[in-house]
Each structure stands twice: as C-alpha cells, then as structure tokens.
Design an enzyme around this catalytic site. Structure first.
Site, mmCIF file in Angstrom:
data_model
loop_
_atom_site.group_PDB
_atom_site.id
_atom_site.type_symbol
_atom_site.label_atom_id
_atom_site.label_comp_id
_atom_site.label_asym_id
_atom_site.label_seq_id
_atom_site.Cartn_x
_atom_site.Cartn_y
_atom_site.Cartn_z
ATOM 1 N N GLU A 155 39.998 40.704 24.368
ATOM 2 C CA GLU A 155 40.116 39.695 25.419
ATOM 3 C C GLU A 155 39.314 40.165 26.626
ATOM 4 O O GLU A 155 39.588 41.231 27.184
ATOM 5 C CB GLU A 155 41.569 39.450 25.812
ATOM 6 C CG GLU A 155 41.713 38.359 26.862
ATOM 7 C CD GLU A 155 43.148 38.013 27.198
ATOM 8 O OE1 GLU A 155 43.348 37.154 28.071
ATOM 9 O OE2 GLU A 155 44.067 38.609 26.599
ATOM 10 N N ASP B 25 39.231 44.235 31.861
ATOM 11 C CA ASP B 25 39.048 43.645 33.180
ATOM 12 C C ASP B 25 38.659 44.756 34.145
ATOM 13 O O ASP B 25 38.744 45.934 33.801
ATOM 14 C CB ASP B 25 40.322 42.927 33.653
ATOM 15 C CG ASP B 25 40.030 41.736 34.560
ATOM 16 O OD1 ASP B 25 39.338 41.926 35.585
ATOM 17 O OD2 ASP B 25 40.472 40.611 34.258
ATOM 18 N N ASP C 240 34.083 33.600 35.066
ATOM 19 C CA ASP C 240 33.485 33.116 36.310
ATOM 20 C C ASP C 240 32.394 32.099 35.971
ATOM 21 O O ASP C 240 31.461 32.404 35.224
ATOM 22 C CB ASP C 240 32.878 34.296 37.071
ATOM 23 C CG ASP C 240 32.546 33.962 38.518
ATOM 24 O OD1 ASP C 240 32.100 32.815 38.773
ATOM 25 O OD2 ASP C 240 32.713 34.831 39.384
ATOM 26 N N LYS D 8 26.613 28.020 41.277
ATOM 27 C CA LYS D 8 25.300 27.795 41.880
ATOM 28 C C LYS D 8 24.200 28.021 40.848
ATOM 29 O O LYS D 8 24.243 28.982 40.081
ATOM 30 C CB LYS D 8 25.095 28.720 43.085
ATOM 31 C CG LYS D 8 26.059 28.430 44.235
ATOM 32 C CD LYS D 8 25.818 29.361 45.400
ATOM 33 C CE LYS D 8 26.792 29.065 46.540
ATOM 34 N NZ LYS D 8 26.604 29.971 47.698
ATOM 35 N N THR E 32 48.059 29.115 31.628
ATOM 36 C CA THR E 32 48.087 30.140 32.664
ATOM 37 C C THR E 32 48.268 29.524 34.052
ATOM 38 O O THR E 32 48.056 28.322 34.257
ATOM 39 C CB THR E 32 46.786 30.957 32.656
ATOM 40 O OG1 THR E 32 45.698 30.107 33.050
ATOM 41 C CG2 THR E 32 46.510 31.529 31.272
ATOM 42 N N ARG E 33 48.638 30.361 34.996
ATOM 43 C CA ARG E 33 48.779 29.913 36.377
ATOM 44 C C ARG E 33 47.448 29.401 36.906
ATOM 45 O O ARG E 33 47.380 28.371 37.576
ATOM 46 C CB ARG E 33 49.301 31.065 37.236
ATOM 47 C CG ARG E 33 49.464 30.735 38.702
ATOM 48 C CD ARG E 33 50.148 31.860 39.437
ATOM 49 N NE ARG E 33 49.486 33.142 39.215
ATOM 50 C CZ ARG E 33 49.924 34.297 39.704
ATOM 51 N NH1 ARG E 33 51.043 34.331 40.398
ATOM 52 N NH2 ARG E 33 49.249 35.410 39.479
ATOM 53 N N PHE E 34 46.385 30.130 36.595
ATOM 54 C CA PHE E 34 45.046 29.705 37.023
ATOM 55 C C PHE E 34 44.709 28.343 36.433
ATOM 56 O O PHE E 34 44.175 27.467 37.122
ATOM 57 C CB PHE E 34 44.015 30.748 36.567
ATOM 58 C CG PHE E 34 42.596 30.394 36.897
ATOM 59 C CD1 PHE E 34 42.052 30.708 38.133
ATOM 60 C CD2 PHE E 34 41.795 29.724 35.992
ATOM 61 C CE1 PHE E 34 40.744 30.379 38.455
ATOM 62 C CE2 PHE E 34 40.488 29.391 36.289
ATOM 63 C CZ PHE E 34 39.967 29.721 37.522
#
Length: 257
Positions: free
Chosen positions: A85, A110, A160, A164, A233-235
C-alpha cells in the site's frame, strides 16, 4: 508517562533525531539519484500516543527504505501473500483492511511521521500481526528492495493529484512507474487505484489501459465499483461532502510472455 517522554524529547540536542530507534528523516540518504518526487512530505505535530508507538514498535514493525538490501517478504509476513500500500495517511483504512483480512500481509509505505505512529498504534491496539510500516520513497522500495514476483497486490489510494499542469510530471501513476511495479507483481495480482480528482482518474485509466503489462478487470474497460474491502476513509468522506466523485480502478497483472 507519554507526556514525560515528550517533554524529554523537546530537550534533545540540536540536530539529534527525535526518534533514535524510529523512522529516519532521510533513509536513502545520498545513495540514489534525486529524482522528481511524486510525494510532498508533510510536517505536523506527533501526538504523545503516536510518539510512544514509534518508540515501542518501530524496531519490530517498522523499516526504513534505505535501498541497501532486498527484503525477504516471506520471512517478514510468515509466508502470507503480501500487498503493498503506497500512501496510507493516518492509517485507519489500512488497519481496518488488515483486521478484516488477517490472511494477507500489508506492507504500508508513507513519509508522514504522525501517520506512521498512528498506524502502529492502531495495529498494536487491535492485536494485528499482518502490518509492517515502511518509511521513505516507494520507488526505491520497489526498485531496490523488493524481488520480482514479491507482491500479490498493490494499492494506491488517493495519491497527490498535483492538479497544476506544470506538476503533472510528479503524478505517481505514469508508464515508468507501472513498468516498475509490474516487475514486482505476480501474474494475476491486482493494482488497485482510487482518486477523487476527475482529471487524474482519466489519466490513470488512459495510462493503465495502454500499458502492456495490465488489463482492466472491468469488461466495459471503465472504472470499477468501490470494492467492499476498501473502507470509506475520512479523506474520502471529506471529498464526497464537497461533491467529488470517487473512481476506483482495478487492473490485473498479465502473465509474462
């Protein structure tokens, strides 16, 4: 006790690591070329509980991505199939998936220290033994530290989006990344991506559909319904509250020629 430890840590010598036995600030150091990073390190406060988990558990359940050795994933997870992951945030979804599927090992990567500590704390509280936390660059992990056919699956949830246009080259899901990750996946293993950024979802679908090492699991060649094993998920909930549409993509690693 945690508050005492936190107070002592605040008086450490200048330049000394905050967690001497924990995740390194730059584990690969200068051993590898400085490529364009697909992630943006976030600096935020480590809570006493997260700090305690890092100090107690990193030596057993954590590893730095230094690129100096090839991991024995069979030994690491006791022979369980292993899913990588990439990017787990605060780790709530990772811990939930590990609890729901104890027969699968999750190697979670991460660079966010509070998230690393939080995932370790969640795993410890739930008594999970099938989670390991890796600190550093997932590209170096894949290229230098994982053997061919080491992975039974790869998950990239809400990377992410680099919205841009001048930053699109930083997006993780690119042909070069797919070639690398495919080299570490067993035939039949599934790469599962999810994003709530529509333009990135479109790019993911285009790049994955065009890659010779993968095939879409969806007969219509489109997006997949959210699998039941991927927690909300919270996000993700925050994105849905803003009217975002979440897209899941599940692509299977094709047999080698």
């Amino acid at each position: 006790m945690s508050e005492i430890r936190e107070s002592a840590a605040s008086h450490r010598p200048k330049g000394a690591p905050r967690f001497p036995e924990g995740p390194a600030p730059d584990p690969a150091g200068s051993h590898f070329e400085r490529r364009i990073r697909s992630f943006q390190p976030r600096r935020s406060r480590v809570t006493p509980g997260q700090a305690d988990a890092l100090r107690r558990l990193w030596g057993s359940w954590g590893l730095d991505i230094d690129g100096q050795r090839v991991l024995d994933t069979d030994e690491m997870f006791g022979g369980l199939p292993v899913v990588l992951e990439i990017g787990f945030g605060m780790g709530e979804a990772t811990a939930q998936m590990a609890a729901d599927d104890p027969a699968t090992g999750i190697l979670a990567v991460d660079v966010h220290t509070p998230g690393q500590g939080n995932l370790l704390a969640l795993a410890d509280k739930a008594g999970l033994t099938n989670v390991r936390v890796a600190n550093g660059d997932a590209i170096i992990l894949l290229r230098e530290m994982l053997a061919p056919d080491a992975l039974d699956g790869v998950r990239v949830y809400f990377p992410d989006p680099w919205p841009k246009k001048r930053h699109h080259k930083r997006r993780l899901i690119q042909p070069e990344f797919l070639t690398l990750v495919a080299s570490r996946m067993k035939p039949g293993a599934v790469l599962h991506c999810a994003t709530d950024w529509e333009p990135y979802a479109e790019q993911m679908l285009d790049v994955l559909s065009a890659h010779p090492d993968f095939e879409n699991t969806q007969p219509d060649g489109g997006y997949a319904p959210r699998p039941a094993f991927r927690p909300l998920t919270r996000f993700e909930g925050q994105g849905l509250d803003k009217g975002h549409v979440v897209h899941d993509l599940l692509f299977r690693r094709l047999p080698r020629a």
